[in-house]
Design a protein around this motif. Structure first.
Motif, PDB file in Angstrom:
ATOM      1  N   LYS A  35       0.748  -1.177   0.043  1.00 24.56           N
ATOM      2  CA  LYS A  35      -0.030   0.101   0.105  1.00 24.56           C
ATOM      3  C   LYS A  35       0.767   1.171   0.010  1.00 24.56           C
ATOM      4  CE  LYS A  35      -3.908  -1.808   2.282  1.00 24.56           C
ATOM      5  NZ  LYS A  35      -4.852  -1.990   3.512  1.00 24.56           N
ATOM      6  N   LEU A  36       1.801   1.438   0.673  1.00 26.13           N
ATOM      7  CA  LEU A  36       3.047   2.277   0.952  1.00 26.13           C
ATOM      8  C   LEU A  36       3.386   2.562  -0.362  1.00 26.13           C
ATOM      9  CD1 LEU A  36       3.834   4.743   2.727  1.00 26.13           C
ATOM     10  CD2 LEU A  36       5.913   3.092   3.226  1.00 26.13           C
ATOM     11  N   LEU A  37       3.957   1.601  -1.018  1.00 29.87           N
ATOM     12  CA  LEU A  37       4.394   1.786  -2.395  1.00 29.87           C
ATOM     13  C   LEU A  37       3.522   2.322  -3.488  1.00 29.87           C
ATOM     14  CD1 LEU A  37       7.220  -0.485  -4.113  1.00 29.87           C
ATOM     15  CD2 LEU A  37       4.864  -0.370  -5.420  1.00 29.87           C
ATOM     16  N   LEU A  38       2.298   1.466  -3.535  1.00 33.78           N
ATOM     17  CA  LEU A  38       1.279   2.090  -4.325  1.00 33.78           C
ATOM     18  C   LEU A  38       0.910   3.537  -4.151  1.00 33.78           C
ATOM     19  CD1 LEU A  38      -0.879  -1.313  -4.403  1.00 33.78           C
ATOM     20  CD2 LEU A  38       0.498  -0.272  -6.327  1.00 33.78           C
ATOM     21  N   VAL A  66       4.701  -3.777  -7.562  1.00 33.62           N
ATOM     22  CA  VAL A  66       3.673  -4.416  -6.620  1.00 33.62           C
ATOM     23  C   VAL A  66       3.908  -5.959  -6.616  1.00 33.62           C
ATOM     24  CG1 VAL A  66       1.786  -5.040  -7.967  1.00 33.62           C
ATOM     25  CG2 VAL A  66       1.524  -4.078  -5.890  1.00 33.62           C
ATOM     26  N   LYS A  67       4.605  -6.779  -7.312  1.00 36.29           N
ATOM     27  CA  LYS A  67       4.747  -8.148  -7.361  1.00 36.29           C
ATOM     28  C   LYS A  67       5.635  -8.503  -6.607  1.00 36.29           C
ATOM     29  CE  LYS A  67       2.612  -9.144 -11.936  1.00 36.29           C
ATOM     30  NZ  LYS A  67       2.564  -9.533 -12.926  1.00 36.29           N
ATOM     31  N   LYS A  68       6.842  -7.504  -6.135  1.00 40.38           N
ATOM     32  CA  LYS A  68       7.873  -7.873  -5.447  1.00 40.38           C
ATOM     33  C   LYS A  68       7.583  -8.238  -3.847  1.00 40.38           C
ATOM     34  CE  LYS A  68      11.376  -4.850  -7.517  1.00 40.38           C
ATOM     35  NZ  LYS A  68      12.758  -5.818  -7.204  1.00 40.38           N
ATOM     36  N   SER A  69       8.452  -9.054  -3.378  1.00 38.98           N
ATOM     37  CA  SER A  69       8.097  -9.372  -2.256  1.00 38.98           C
ATOM     38  C   SER A  69       8.691  -8.357  -1.138  1.00 38.98           C
ATOM     39  CB  SER A  69       9.028 -10.693  -1.744  1.00 38.98           C
ATOM     40  OG  SER A  69       8.978 -11.446  -0.496  1.00 38.98           O
ATOM     41  N   LEU A  70       7.868  -7.602  -0.559  1.00 36.72           N
ATOM     42  CA  LEU A  70       8.379  -6.436   0.495  1.00 36.72           C
ATOM     43  C   LEU A  70       8.177  -7.118   1.977  1.00 36.72           C
ATOM     44  CD1 LEU A  70       6.785  -3.628  -1.602  1.00 36.72           C
ATOM     45  CD2 LEU A  70       8.979  -4.687  -1.826  1.00 36.72           C
ATOM     46  N   ARG A  73       9.806  -2.490   6.022  1.00 38.13           N
ATOM     47  CA  ARG A  73       9.887  -1.206   5.419  1.00 38.13           C
ATOM     48  C   ARG A  73      11.207  -0.694   4.550  1.00 38.13           C
ATOM     49  NH1 ARG A  73       5.989   2.272   7.114  1.00 38.13           N
ATOM     50  NH2 ARG A  73       4.947   0.354   6.331  1.00 38.13           N
ATOM     51  N   GLU A  74      12.245  -1.139   5.064  1.00 36.82           N
ATOM     52  CA  GLU A  74      13.553  -0.924   4.314  1.00 36.82           C
ATOM     53  C   GLU A  74      13.579  -1.504   2.984  1.00 36.82           C
ATOM     54  OE1 GLU A  74      16.857   0.787   3.536  1.00 36.82           O
ATOM     55  OE2 GLU A  74      15.757   0.844   5.619  1.00 36.82           O
ATOM     56  N   GLU A  75      12.912  -2.619   2.772  1.00 36.30           N
ATOM     57  CA  GLU A  75      12.761  -3.263   1.509  1.00 36.30           C
ATOM     58  C   GLU A  75      11.677  -2.204   0.712  1.00 36.30           C
ATOM     59  OE1 GLU A  75      12.157  -7.235   1.136  1.00 36.30           O
ATOM     60  OE2 GLU A  75      13.965  -7.751   2.022  1.00 36.30           O
ATOM     61  N   THR A  76      10.539  -1.790   1.246  1.00 36.20           N
ATOM     62  CA  THR A  76       9.831  -1.204   0.857  1.00 36.20           C
ATOM     63  C   THR A  76      10.494   0.141  -0.111  1.00 36.20           C
ATOM     64  OG1 THR A  76       8.004  -1.845   1.893  1.00 36.20           O
ATOM     65  CG2 THR A  76       7.485   0.188   0.865  1.00 36.20           C
ATOM     66  N   TYR A  77      11.163   0.755   1.140  1.00 35.23           N
ATOM     67  CA  TYR A  77      11.695   2.294   0.654  1.00 35.23           C
ATOM     68  C   TYR A  77      12.722   1.949  -0.519  1.00 35.23           C
ATOM     69  CZ  TYR A  77      10.225   4.399   5.208  1.00 35.23           C
ATOM     70  OH  TYR A  77       9.613   5.128   5.963  1.00 35.23           O
ATOM     71  N   THR A  78      13.401   0.855  -0.378  1.00 31.08           N
ATOM     72  CA  THR A  78      14.390   0.538  -1.358  1.00 31.08           C
ATOM     73  C   THR A  78      13.752   0.360  -2.993  1.00 31.08           C
ATOM     74  OG1 THR A  78      15.852  -0.567   0.086  1.00 31.08           O
ATOM     75  CG2 THR A  78      16.255  -1.079  -2.371  1.00 31.08           C
ATOM     76  N   ALA A  79      12.618  -0.260  -2.755  1.00 32.87           N
ATOM     77  CA  ALA A  79      11.857  -0.315  -4.021  1.00 32.87           C
ATOM     78  C   ALA A  79      11.229   0.789  -4.648  1.00 32.87           C
ATOM     79  CB  ALA A  79      10.619  -1.495  -3.804  1.00 32.87           C
ATOM     80  N   ILE A  80      10.641   1.787  -3.695  1.00 34.50           N
ATOM     81  CA  ILE A  80      10.239   3.008  -4.013  1.00 34.50           C
ATOM     82  C   ILE A  80      11.148   3.849  -4.775  1.00 34.50           C
ATOM     83  CG2 ILE A  80       9.239   5.454  -3.216  1.00 34.50           C
ATOM     84  CD1 ILE A  80       7.716   3.704  -1.080  1.00 34.50           C
ATOM     85  N   MET A  83      12.110   2.645  -7.902  1.00 35.94           N
ATOM     86  CA  MET A  83      11.130   3.038  -8.957  1.00 35.94           C
ATOM     87  C   MET A  83      11.182   4.495  -9.441  1.00 35.94           C
ATOM     88  SD  MET A  83       6.932   2.651  -8.317  1.00 35.94           S
ATOM     89  CE  MET A  83       6.831   3.676  -7.049  1.00 35.94           C
ATOM     90  N   LEU A  84      11.451   5.422  -8.396  1.00 37.54           N
ATOM     91  CA  LEU A  84      11.767   6.800  -8.687  1.00 37.54           C
ATOM     92  C   LEU A  84      13.145   6.990  -9.564  1.00 37.54           C
ATOM     93  CD1 LEU A  84      10.704   8.463  -5.319  1.00 37.54           C
ATOM     94  CD2 LEU A  84       9.102   8.009  -7.449  1.00 37.54           C
ATOM     95  N   ALA A  85      14.076   6.112  -9.399  1.00 38.65           N
ATOM     96  CA  ALA A  85      15.454   6.412 -10.092  1.00 38.65           C
ATOM     97  C   ALA A  85      15.031   6.332 -11.574  1.00 38.65           C
ATOM     98  CB  ALA A  85      16.427   5.463  -9.452  1.00 38.65           C
ATOM     99  N   SER A  86      14.095   5.407 -11.932  1.00 41.30           N
ATOM    100  CA  SER A  86      13.935   5.315 -13.504  1.00 41.30           C
ATOM    101  C   SER A  86      13.494   6.401 -14.173  1.00 41.30           C
ATOM    102  CB  SER A  86      12.745   4.116 -13.552  1.00 41.30           C
ATOM    103  OG  SER A  86      11.385   4.740 -13.083  1.00 41.30           O
TER     104      SER A  86
END
Length: 414
Positions: A35-38, A66-70, A73-80, A83-86
């Motif tokens: 939810k935080l990533l979305l 959203v399919k990543k295994s999060l 919170r640290e893994e979520t931050y890394t995913a965000i 995503m933003l780096a793209s």
């Protein structure tokens, strides 16, 4: 026959519902991390300046992450962050809770704590005092520049980061913090422990002085950041200089990284009687503008100092004064940040800084990655903080010469 057709229609309907459910899962099916990533994805989707999202399928990217295994919170931050780096935009970024709080403190213009500017000494690796803020509890306690902070509430400062040290010294008004201090002037002196009561600290981004070294009194105004109280402090500073007889001004925007757009606009209005200050362009290409129609602080001649560290809101102010021929710019080409960010807070206390618009100077110049070229280019080697606005500050000396010159056309126009 009718019943068969009706039964077949129901079957098709329920099959459709069943199939549709595979593609649009219930929002409750998402984990808190998803939810935080979305939510982060949605904020960018709705507000980011570039509708092509750096020429990529932003929806497809959503499905990928959203399919990543999060798992935390640290893994979520890394995913965000990935995503933003793209987007290939360094100004659109995730601000973790401590970073977001720190940014809010810097732009609000006030905090509660002891009132110390600190850094890490590159030689000793100790946390060192740059300076206590004027009127702060730290100044009252006798803490001086170059003093080292060895412990904060019994915690060895060698074991924590600079941000953590600053956070430990901040706190509610009226609460106490214990600092173990080693004198910077007397290295032989034994460390002393000070119990300091925290208080409200005003972060004054403005420094003013009256230069009487020439046959004309020149008001010197240095603006370090466009915080919420910057415009008010500029007004107070200039009013004080006017009462002292200043008849010309030097506004120093060197190494000012920017801050709040509105603060930049308000300060421009204080110097510019009429005219456009800046144009903004959003993702739909719609053009907006901020104009000056208010009463100005002074019509005295003005020279603005800029360099490679002059960025964002500083460039908006410098560009407005230059394009409207209100001031001459002296120094070096500015940084070149013509993008505007908005801050969005996330539910866990983190935040997103998202590029939502770009700006153009009054002459419709897009300065992003290009910067603003001063009217009088003066290069100089880096100088210390104490050397600013002194004889060794070549840019300041050139500004002083220009602003007091009888041939200064801007003086005649003013």
């Amino acid at each position: 026959m009718v019943k068969k057709v009706f039964s077949f229609a129901l079957l098709v309907f329920f099959c459709f519902i069943f199939s549709f459910g595979w593609y649009i899962p219930d929002a409750n099916a998402f984990t808190e991390e998803q939810k935080l990533l979305l939510q982060s994805w949605r904020i960018v989707n709705q507000s980011y300046l570039d509708e092509t999202f750096n020429h990529q399928n932003w929806w497809k990217l959503r499905e990928k992450y959203v399919k990543k295994s999060l798992r935390d919170r640290e893994e979520t931050y890394t995913a965000i962050e990935e995503m933003l780096a793209s987007l290939d935009d360094p100004f659109t970024r995730l601000l973790r809770p401590e970073q977001y709080r720190s940014l809010q403190v810097n732009t609000s213009g006030q905090l509660s704590g002891v009132g110390l500017q600190i850094n890490i000494n590159p030689t000793t690796k100790l946390i060192e005092v740059i300076a206590p803020l004027a009127g702060s509890p730290a100044e009252s306690a006798g803490i001086e520049p170059k003093d080292s902070i060895l412990e904060i509430d019994g915690v060895d400062t060698k074991t924590i980061t600079l941000d953590e040290a600053a956070a430990r010294m901040r706190g509610k008004i009226g609460t106490k913090v214990s600092l173990r201090i080693q004198s910077g002037r007397d290295k032989a002196a034994k460390p002393r422990t000070l119990n300091i009561v925290r208080d409200r600290i005003s972060l004054n981004p403005v420094y003013t002085a009256l230069d009487t070294s020439t046959n004309q009194k020149v008001g010197y105004v240095r603006l370090n950041q466009f915080s919420a109280n910057a415009a008010q402090e500029i007004a107070h500073g200039v009013s004080d200089l006017e009462s002292q007889g200043a008849s010309a001004y030097i506004l120093d925007l060197r190494n000012n990284p920017g801050g709040l757009l509105q603060a930049g606009v308000e300060i421009a209005r204080m110097w510019l009687e009429d005219g456009t200050i800046v144009y903004t362009v959003n993702r739909q290409g719609a053009l907006g503008s901020f104009d000056s129609t208010s009463e100005i602080l002074t019509s005295d001649p003005l020279v603005v100092l800029v360099n490679q560290g002059t960025a964002s809101a500083s460039e908006i102010l410098a560009g407005a004064l230059q394009d409207n021929e209100r001031a001459l710019l002296v120094g070096e080409k500015t940084f070149g940040k013509g993008l505007i960010q908005s801050l969005f807070e996330l539910p866990d206390g983190a935040g997103l800084a998202v590029t939502v618009a770009k700006y153009e100077t009054p002459n419709h110049t897009d300065i992003n990655k290009l910067g603003i070229m001063p009217d009088d280019v003066v290069s100089q080697q880096p100088i210390t903080y104490a050397q600013i606005a002194t004889d060794v500050d070549l840019q300041y000396q050139e500004a002083l010469k220009l602003v007091t010159s009888k041939n200064n056309m801007l003086a005649e126009a003013g």
